[in-house]
Scaffold this motif. Structure first.
Motif: not given
Length: 522
Positions: A219-226, A281-282, A286-293
């Motif tokens: 789920y990482l956007p293309g510009k963030m994946a690397p 980032y990992a 893998s989950t498509g969500t970003r726990p704010m913690g």
């Protein structure tokens, strides 16, 4: 007392930072990642159409092409890249509803249009040398489009694109819900999503719901994946630096000075920062969500490390622990600058990392960039001003060992500043010439450069101020008058010998006392 006061101020800074983290963590629990959410947002007028920007991301082509009608939620979509519409609903006004005939089946049309940035000129009638977006009677009569729809000039090399998805209002219903639909991405590019309608009677219509965007590897956007790979490598780099520093630290622990503890803290924070970013980032991928913690801790580690790194450069430039034992009365100013920089950097980092997904306004980001840029300029001016004074003192005292050490540090710092200025120029040029993010595949190098530069500067400091069996080459020694060493003596005139002339020694010590008084006044 003053030395303990400085480190006490530093502990107060860390206490303040921990307090901010706990407050923010209590206020925010989780944010969505590769999910663009729409919360009753309005359409904007443009030419003879109304549009809403639904999101934009760099997407890589699917690695697996499967024509089976499997759900995007199942495992069969591993290796696929897609945009999925989830519960997207359009809500029109009651005034608009009252104008409609309840006997009509279709009483309003909203279109979702997905296009690659290189095909942006295919939306609207620009290919016919017209600035209209929605089809009118004259264009319809010429057979170019259908009245009431957005004009789309299909790509002859790929007739399926740009993609148009229609959603109709029925009768006098106030809401129209899009069908759950998944658009597979078969070609790498920067993709834009727009929701548009042409009927003026739908003015005031709102949109709610969300769209999910996924790359073939996650789920990482293309510009963030690397950056995930980059943070993994930087974690190893900090681990190697930390291990080398730890071995020297243990080997010469009897000769450790306060400055070494500060350097150790910065290395440890760098290791934690890179590791937390990699984990964040990992997890995101893998989950498509970003726990704010997790995101908050990653951002905070980054802000704390940036702050303490700048403070480390500043106190080293002032000669703390090398030329003078304390910072004197200037300690509160250093502490205040550190606190203000941390707050400004934390706010900017949060907006930058959430803005990659949630399309935050560029104006908000600019508002936060300016204070950080101003504070960085303050740090640079203060650092070089302090370096100038420190070099001058060392020249007067004829301490050639420390003078050579600080000259190397000054040269390294000057090179880093020149590189920073050149990179800022490149970054401005990059952003100015790529407003639509067409170069998204190399955008990751912008933040990566600053991380590499910070690591290089820290490595230089570790090399120059590494613990050793001969601490007199950089440590402040109050008992011996600090700078009256053999190397300095050998380079003076014959009037000052190693055995020493008492009058000259008295003059030297008087000068040293004046320097200490000056440090206290600062």
């Amino acid at each position: 007392m003053e030395g303990r006061g400085f480190w006490g101020e530093k502990r107060s800074l860390l206490g303040f930072i921990v307090g901010v983290i706990l407050i923010l963590n209590g206020c925010i629990t989780q944010c969505n990642a590769s999910i663009h959410e729409y919360r009753n947002e309005a359409f904007n007028p443009q030419s003879n159409a109304f549009f809403f920007h639904g999101g934009s991301e760099g997407l890589y082509a699917s690695k697996v092409h499967d024509s089976s009608a499997s759900s995007p939620a199942d495992n069969h979509l591993k290796g696929k890249s897609f945009i999925r519409f989830e519960s997207v609903t359009f809500v029109r006004t009651k005034e608009s509803v009252n104008k409609m005939n309840d006997m009509q089946q279709n009483t309003g049309l909203v279109e979702a249009i997905i296009l690659e940035v290189k095909d942006r000129t295919r939306i609207g009638a620009s290919f016919l040398k017209s600035d209209v977006i929605c089809c009118n009677k004259s264009l319809s009569a010429e057979g170019h489009c259908t009245v009431g729809e957005v004009v789309i000039h299909k790509n002859p090399d790929n007739p399926e694109w740009p993609v148009r998805i229609k959603t109709f209002f029925n009768g006098k219903e106030e809401e129209a819900k899009m069908k759950s639909e998944t658009i597979e991405i078969k070609s790498s590019g920067m993709y834009y999503l727009y929701f548009m309608f042409c009927d003026p009677q739908l003015k005031g219509t709102l949109i709610k719901g969300r769209t999910d965007w996924r790359n073939p590897d996650g789920y990482l956007p293309g510009k963030m994946a690397p950056l995930m790979t980059f943070y993994g490598l930087m974690s190893l780099a900090y681990l190697v630096l930390g291990l080398a520093w730890f071995l020297r630290f243990v080997q010469f622990w009897k000769d450790i000075i306060h400055l070494h503890y500060h350097i150790t803290v910065v290395i440890a924070l760098g290791m934690c920062e890179m590791a937390v970013w990699y984990f964040e980032y990992a997890n995101f991928n893998s989950t498509g969500t970003r726990p704010m913690g997790i995101t908050l801790w990653a951002v905070t580690f980054s802000s704390v490390k940036k702050t303490l790194s700048r403070l480390l450069l500043l106190v080293v430039s002032m000669g703390f622990g090398v030329v003078k034992p304390t910072l004197g009365g200037i300690t509160p100013k250093v502490f205040l600058l550190g606190v203000v920089y941390f707050v400004a950097s934390e706010a900017l980092e949060l907006v930058e990392n959430l803005g990659n997904i949630n399309d935050y306004s560029g104006k908000a980001k600019l508002f936060l960039v300016l204070p950080v840029a101003f504070l960085d300029a303050c740090f640079i001016l203060w650092i070089f001003s302090s370096l100038s004074k420190t070099l001058e003192k060392l020249q007067i005292r004829r301490n050639m060992a420390k003078l050579e050490l600080y000259r190397k540090f000054t040269n390294s710092l000057a090179v880093s500043v020149l590189l920073s200025v050149a990179w800022i120029g490149f970054e401005l040029y990059f952003n100015a010439t790529d407003p639509l993010s067409e170069l998204w595949q190399i955008a990751w190098v912008i933040p990566a450069f600053w991380t590499l530069l910070a690591y290089a500067l820290l490595a230089v400091i570790c090399f120059l101020w590494a613990p050793s069996s001969n601490p007199t080459r950089y440590a402040y020694l109050e008992e011996t008058g600090d700078d009256f060493d053999e190397e300095g003596v050998s380079l003076t005139s014959g009037a000052l010998k190693v055995s020493g002339d008492t009058a000259v020694m008295r003059e030297f010590n008087n000068g040293l006392a004046e320097d200490l008084e000056e440090d206290k006044r600062e």
